[in-house]
Enzyme design. Structure first.
Site, PDB file in Angstrom:
ATOM      1  N   ASP A 161       0.946  -1.232  -0.158  1.00  0.00           N
ATOM      2  CA  ASP A 161      -0.654   0.110   0.133  1.00  0.00           C
ATOM      3  C   ASP A 161       0.741   1.357   0.069  1.00  0.00           C
ATOM      4  O   ASP A 161       2.006   1.468   1.213  1.00  0.00           O
ATOM      5  CB  ASP A 161      -0.515  -0.141   1.414  1.00  0.00           C
ATOM      6  CG  ASP A 161      -1.941  -0.528   1.624  1.00  0.00           C
ATOM      7  OD1 ASP A 161      -1.985  -1.809   0.177  1.00  0.00           O
ATOM      8  OD2 ASP A 161      -2.559  -1.143   2.620  1.00  0.00           O
ATOM      9  N   ASP A 190      -0.295  -3.359  -4.332  1.00  0.00           N
ATOM     10  CA  ASP A 190      -1.536  -3.797  -3.953  1.00  0.00           C
ATOM     11  C   ASP A 190      -2.831  -2.091  -3.665  1.00  0.00           C
ATOM     12  O   ASP A 190      -2.701  -1.714  -4.805  1.00  0.00           O
ATOM     13  CB  ASP A 190      -2.120  -3.846  -2.415  1.00  0.00           C
ATOM     14  CG  ASP A 190      -2.970  -4.520  -2.095  1.00  0.00           C
ATOM     15  OD1 ASP A 190      -4.129  -4.832  -2.563  1.00  0.00           O
ATOM     16  OD2 ASP A 190      -3.123  -4.496  -0.641  1.00  0.00           O
ATOM     17  N   ASP A 194      -5.788   2.767   1.866  1.00  0.00           N
ATOM     18  CA  ASP A 194      -6.050   1.711   2.496  1.00  0.00           C
ATOM     19  C   ASP A 194      -6.582   2.229   3.347  1.00  0.00           C
ATOM     20  O   ASP A 194      -6.081   2.641   4.425  1.00  0.00           O
ATOM     21  CB  ASP A 194      -5.165   0.390   1.952  1.00  0.00           C
ATOM     22  CG  ASP A 194      -6.453  -0.669   0.449  1.00  0.00           C
ATOM     23  OD1 ASP A 194      -6.501   0.487   0.089  1.00  0.00           O
ATOM     24  OD2 ASP A 194      -5.291  -1.506   0.475  1.00  0.00           O
ATOM     25  N   ARG A 243     -11.826  -0.111  -7.389  1.00  0.00           N
ATOM     26  CA  ARG A 243     -11.210   0.710  -6.064  1.00  0.00           C
ATOM     27  C   ARG A 243     -11.243   1.654  -5.638  1.00  0.00           C
ATOM     28  O   ARG A 243     -10.182   2.319  -5.659  1.00  0.00           O
ATOM     29  CB  ARG A 243     -10.363  -0.504  -5.569  1.00  0.00           C
ATOM     30  CG  ARG A 243     -10.837  -1.622  -5.085  1.00  0.00           C
ATOM     31  CD  ARG A 243      -9.857  -2.418  -4.079  1.00  0.00           C
ATOM     32  NE  ARG A 243     -10.122  -3.674  -3.885  1.00  0.00           N
ATOM     33  CZ  ARG A 243      -9.728  -4.502  -2.802  1.00  0.00           C
ATOM     34  NH1 ARG A 243      -8.475  -4.135  -2.921  1.00  0.00           N
ATOM     35  NH2 ARG A 243      -9.734  -5.951  -2.777  1.00  0.00           N
TER      36      ARG A 243
END
Length: 525
Positions: A161, A190, A194, A243
């Site tokens: 992340d 990734d 997040d 996302r």
């Protein structure tokens, strides 16, 4: 199998190059802490000021950043860390001290508060090195680039992340940053942004997220629903598979963002989440809003958005796109003031203002960039300990008196998000004040449910003996639609417009100690 973002990098670069020819050059000003002022949900819960009022130090390595954190008098002593140059694995070591909890190979903001990290001078680049925020509060990250952080391959950092937050994080403002990858999961990357395991009151503003399989998530699984109250505004999302964000069980306010080349899906509201989506511009993208890859529905309120060359897939068991003509299926009340740019000018204003090294310019709400005033010593406006109940329209209502009539919870069913050892969901509807329910953590949901639609207009939350005042902020939610019927803080009688429902949820979003709900009473009038 989803297409990897890596194979589209050359096309995206060409798009950026073409767009650069029409962007007006803007004056570059020296970055400083908390320039322009915090916006969105990060203004709530007491506000977000980072290291305002503290010592200012300069760092050119990751080790120097950690040293600054560890050299404070305490883990909450305010500090502003100005960063210049390239921060990487080679110059980021673990540093020990009583006011920090750092690690090598990542910028670790763990168990600390009141910190600002701001890029200055020629810029700050975190190269293959992520920023991790855990069990922390009141953090500002501004005017930096974080790129190519991997979870597999070499080197690895922060679980892949770019910026990751987890485990009870409160009040974070990330502003004017560039978050970039060079592909998707198969290339070792990734998420770019997040949040999981109880992260709340976060704003991401005037930033760019590019060239990744995953933009970011709020909630790591369908059961991780303690996150939320997140604002995304004036950001550029470009060449992402999905996302933007993925939202599970929380509330997000998403406005004035520019979306280009969302290849598989975009805003994915699921598992009871609710998103307010205002005046965004979506271009050359697919399935930009809806519930995707799950049968657990989410909700959205839409207005003023522009869909330019957007395609939509057909609905299915695990696929519920909002288009081709998106309409609202919930309402979301926003507790803070904000100004909306018209959607038609969003691509231009975002191109001029979003990202690091743009002079920290912001929109004035009329599609015009503005150079904000430096104000690093602004103090937050602190909300009162107990706030009035707020209706979905945002109008405070008087605190009601003790309800009369039949307690509809007696004989009903109950469930929740989690329960602490020795407590039970049924304890909130047994009429016994000596038994109670507590969540497994500091926040959680407790619900009353009936086999058929039941009209409810008032509830009474009664805390167990010795725990009065433990419950902080809360929401009352119609579980079937996701609509917030009321919000406020402190256990008491709560009234709202009469609503016919089969399940009503009392959601605790903050607490001062372990919440203990002895009775969740419900009344028709």
């Amino acid at each position: 199998m989803r297409r990897t973002a890596a194979v589209r990098l050359s096309a995206a670069a060409a798009t950026v190059a073409a767009g650069a020819a029409i962007v007006v050059a803007l004056p570059m000003t020296q970055a400083s802490a908390a320039v322009g002022g915090v916006t969105g949900y990060a203004t709530q819960n007491g506000g977000t000021t980072g290291g305002a009022g503290g010592q200012t130090v300069r760092a050119t390595t990751g080790t120097a950043i950690h040293t600054a954190l560890c050299g404070r008098a305490s883990s909450s002593t305010p500090i502003i860390i100005e960063v210049q140059g390239t921060i990487n694995h080679g110059n980021t070591a673990k540093v020990s001290g009583d006011s920090c909890n750092t690690a090598a190979g990542v910028i670790e903001l763990k168990q600390i508060s009141n910190v600002t990290i701001v890029g200055v001078g020629s810029g700050a680049v975190f190269d293959q090195l992520g920023i991790h925020i855990r069990e922390s509060s009141n953090i500002i990250i501004q005017n930096v680039t974080v790129r190519n952080v991997k979870k597999s391959g070499s080197p690895t950092s922060n679980g892949g992340d770019a910026i990751g937050m987890e485990s009870t994080v409160r009040n974070v403002w990330v502003d004017h940053v560039n978050l970039e990858a060079s592909g998707g999961e198969s290339e070792g990357f990734d998420g770019l942004f997040d949040m999981k395991d109880n992260v709340q009151y976060v704003t991401l503003s005037y930033s760019t997220l590019r060239n990744s399989g995953r933009g970011g998530l709020i909630g790591s699984s369908e059961s991780d629903r303690t996150n939320g109250f997140v604002t995304f505004h004036h950001n550029l999302y470009e060449n992402l598979d999905s996302r933007t964000p993925l939202l599970r069980g929380g509330i997000a306010h998403i406005y004035n963002n520019s979306y280009v080349s969302l290849n598989e899906s975009g805003i994915n509201s699921r598992a009871g989440a609710r998103a307010k989506v205002d005046n965004n511009y979506f271009r050359n993208s697919k399935d930009v809003l809806g519930t995707f890859y799950t049968s657990e529905a989410g909700f959205w309120q839409v207005s003023g958005n522009i869909f330019d060359n957007v395609t939509w897939s057909a609905p299915g068991t695990d696929n519920n796109p909002a288009g081709p003509d998106p309409v609202s299926n919930t309402t979301v009340s926003i507790p803070y003031a904000y100004s909306l740019d018209g959607a038609s000018c969003v691509p231009a204003i975002v191109a001029q203002t979003a990202g690091a090294n743009k002079g920290l310019q912001v929109s004035n709400g009329n599609c015009t960039p503005t150079s904000p005033t430096v104000s690093p010593t602004v103090s937050p406006t602190v909300s009162p300990t107990v706030s009035p109940t707020v209706s979905p329209t945002g109008t405070p209502t008087p605190t009601p008196t003790q309800p009369s009539g039949t307690n509809l919870s007696i004989g009903a069913g109950s469930d929740g998000s989690s329960k602490a050892s020795g407590t039970g969901y049924g304890n909130v509807r047994d009429g016994d004040l000596s038994t109670y329910w507590s969540p497994a953590g500091a926040t959680g949901d407790i619900s009353i449910k009936w086999g058929s639609a039941t009209a409810v207009s008032r509830i009474n939350i009664r805390e167990a003996a010795g725990s009065a005042g433990s419950i902080g902020a809360w929401q009352v939610i119609n579980h079937g639609t996701g609509t917030v019927l009321a919000s406020g803080s402190g256990a008491r009688v709560i009234s709202f417009a009469t609503t016919s429902l089969t399940k009503i949820t009392f959601r605790i979003t903050s607490s001062t100690a372990t919440p203990k709900v002895a009775e969740f009473e419900t009344y028709a009038a």
